[in-house]
Scaffold this motif. Structure first.
Motif, mmCIF file in Angstrom:
data_model
loop_
_atom_site.group_PDB
_atom_site.id
_atom_site.type_symbol
_atom_site.label_atom_id
_atom_site.label_comp_id
_atom_site.label_asym_id
_atom_site.label_seq_id
_atom_site.Cartn_x
_atom_site.Cartn_y
_atom_site.Cartn_z
ATOM 1 N N GLY A 1 -10.138 -1.985 4.472
ATOM 2 C CA GLY A 1 -11.257 -2.104 3.730
ATOM 3 C C GLY A 1 -12.072 -3.479 3.641
ATOM 4 N N ASN A 2 -12.052 -3.972 2.376
ATOM 5 C CA ASN A 2 -12.792 -5.228 2.506
ATOM 6 C C ASN A 2 -11.980 -6.401 2.445
ATOM 7 O OD1 ASN A 2 -15.006 -3.619 1.681
ATOM 8 N ND2 ASN A 2 -14.712 -3.865 -0.792
ATOM 9 N N TYR A 3 -10.557 -6.062 2.721
ATOM 10 C CA TYR A 3 -9.674 -7.279 2.737
ATOM 11 C C TYR A 3 -9.271 -7.763 4.163
ATOM 12 C CZ TYR A 3 -8.699 -5.390 -1.926
ATOM 13 O OH TYR A 3 -8.802 -5.169 -3.111
ATOM 14 N N SER A 4 -10.172 -7.032 5.313
ATOM 15 C CA SER A 4 -9.772 -7.811 6.462
ATOM 16 C C SER A 4 -9.743 -9.312 6.714
ATOM 17 C CB SER A 4 -10.516 -7.137 7.601
ATOM 18 O OG SER A 4 -10.663 -5.640 7.442
ATOM 19 N N CYS A 5 -10.843 -9.855 6.485
ATOM 20 C CA CYS A 5 -11.508 -11.258 6.553
ATOM 21 C C CYS A 5 -10.395 -12.137 5.490
ATOM 22 C CB CYS A 5 -13.122 -11.554 6.396
ATOM 23 S SG CYS A 5 -13.260 -13.203 6.064
ATOM 24 N N ALA A 6 -10.376 -11.711 4.422
ATOM 25 C CA ALA A 6 -9.586 -12.554 3.636
ATOM 26 C C ALA A 6 -8.087 -12.648 3.959
ATOM 27 C CB ALA A 6 -9.499 -11.928 2.158
#
Length: 395
Positions: free
Chosen positions: A370-375
């Motif tokens: 989800g939104n966590y790939s980069c972090a």
């Protein structure tokens, strides 16, 4: 010759310790006998290196395991709580910060909306996010081992942000600011490159050697993994795929080009088209969450906008597949939340434009993180650097 032999022995010892630590991290809990059997190292070497790793707080003993006869073995486990890492995903309109353990598990997270692109304003918010995550970290032998920050722009091999068009930043050294503030090793990386690592380590790209991660947020970028290695180009700035032209005489882009892919297929397009066509029933909630709710409720205007964006995403993917013939493409960042509505128009474009040979050899997935790939990818960089400085390998 004696010094050379000593150096060779030190190198071998370091390599053996890394082999043992990685096995414990991947397969633990394991016994010393199992480590010896799997690695081929003799039991004395395993015992010596395991004791050093225990003394360094990287592994610990957790009691006895099952025995096939004789004395029950003592099991060894990786101490993923020996330290913590911070990963920051800097978007154009948000900051997502995560605190992870040394295995990449998220312990704490903070999300903040950003209401401007002024440099001082954004840096202030990055610093406050990091400060809060540091305070949230449990006590540990190594504390915060590093900070990784993924940014939406061109980053050179030294971590300098050369150009971030959507933030209107040029020649910015965020690394120095953060290291001077916290005295913690910091890694700055392009957000799509960080996302590619996040997905390959923890998400949809696991056990896949060749992937292209397409980050679709306010802009579009790509992280290109070839044979498990990030391809960065001759000067470290590859992957600016959002500035591939798909309209020869199209819209003028802040990068200087015209008709860039991200001007037709990104989150910024979605937000502007929704506003332009007054597509939301709740005019006070012009954000991703409200658009998702409208799509779920069958809002025709929103569905039409998503269909058009999906077609443009498909056009860009056609060019990428024809160029790279990748094993897997992973679509990530905030637009991946619209997978239910983007999948069909993307597949329609690929069916219409790709040759059979290319279609049958590339799998397309939406991010599992989800939104966590980069972090998570940014956090991994810090963990990797920490162990590298210890001359060890875990991930």
């Amino acid at each position: 010759m004696k010094n050379l032999q000593t150096g060779d022995q030190t190198l071998v010892k370091t390599m053996n310790k890394s082999i043992i630590l990685k096995l414990i991290a991947d397969k633990g809990p394991v016994s010393r006998a199992q480590i010896s059997k799997v690695t081929g190292l003799n039991k004395a070497t395993v015992s010596t290196q395991a004791l050093e790793l225990i003394n360094d707080n990287f592994v610990y003993e957790i009691g006895v395991g099952k025995s096939s006869g004789g004395r029950k073995p003592v099991m060894i486990y990786f101490n993923n709580l020996a330290g913590y890492s911070i990963g920051i995903d800097l978007g154009v309109n948000y900051i997502l910060g995560v605190l992870t353990d040394l295995s990449g598990n998220i312990i704490e997270e903070i999300t903040k909306p950003l209401n401007g692109i002024n440099f001082d304003y954004i840096i202030k918010n990055i610093i406050s996010t990091i400060e809060n995550l540091i305070h949230m970290a449990p006590d540990s032998p190594y504390g915060i081992v590093g900070i990784g920050i993924g940014v939406p722009g061109i980053v050179d091999k030294n971590g300098n942000i050369l150009f971030a068009p959507n933030l209107k930043w040029t020649q910015i050294n965020v690394k120095k600011i953060i290291e001077d503030t916290f005295n913690i090793p910091t890694r700055i990386e392009n957000e799509a490159n960080a996302g590619a690592y996040g997905e390959q380590l923890y998400g949809a790209g696991k056990n896949i050697d060749n992937i292209i991660y397409i980050s679709i947020g306010i802009g579009i970028g790509a992280g290109i993994m070839i044979n498990n290695t990030l391809y960065t180009g001759s000067s470290g700035i590859s992957g600016e795929i959002g500035h591939l032209s798909i309209e020869a005489n199209g819209i003028k882009c802040s990068c200087g080009n015209r008709g860039c892919w991200e001007l037709y297929a990104s989150e910024s397009v979605l937000l502007s088209e929704v506003e332009k066509h007054q597509a939301l029933t709740d005019e006070d909630g012009k954000n991703i969450e409200s658009i998702i709710n409208e799509a779920r409720n069958g809002n025709i205007k929103v569905l039409q906008i998503l269909n058009t964006i999906g077609e443009y995403i498909g056009i860009g993917l056609t060019n990428i597949i024809n160029t790279f013939n990748p094993e897997t493409i992973i679509i990530g960042n905030r637009m991946a939340q619209f997978a239910n509505w983007l999948t069909n128009p993307i597949e329609h474009m690929l069916e219409e434009r790709l040759s059979t040979y290319h279609k049958n050899n590339t799998q397309i997935y939406f991010s599992e993180l989800g939104n966590y790939s980069c972090a998570l990818g940014a956090s991994y960089f810090s963990i990797s650097n920490f162990f590298s400085n210890k001359k060890l390998t875990v991930i």
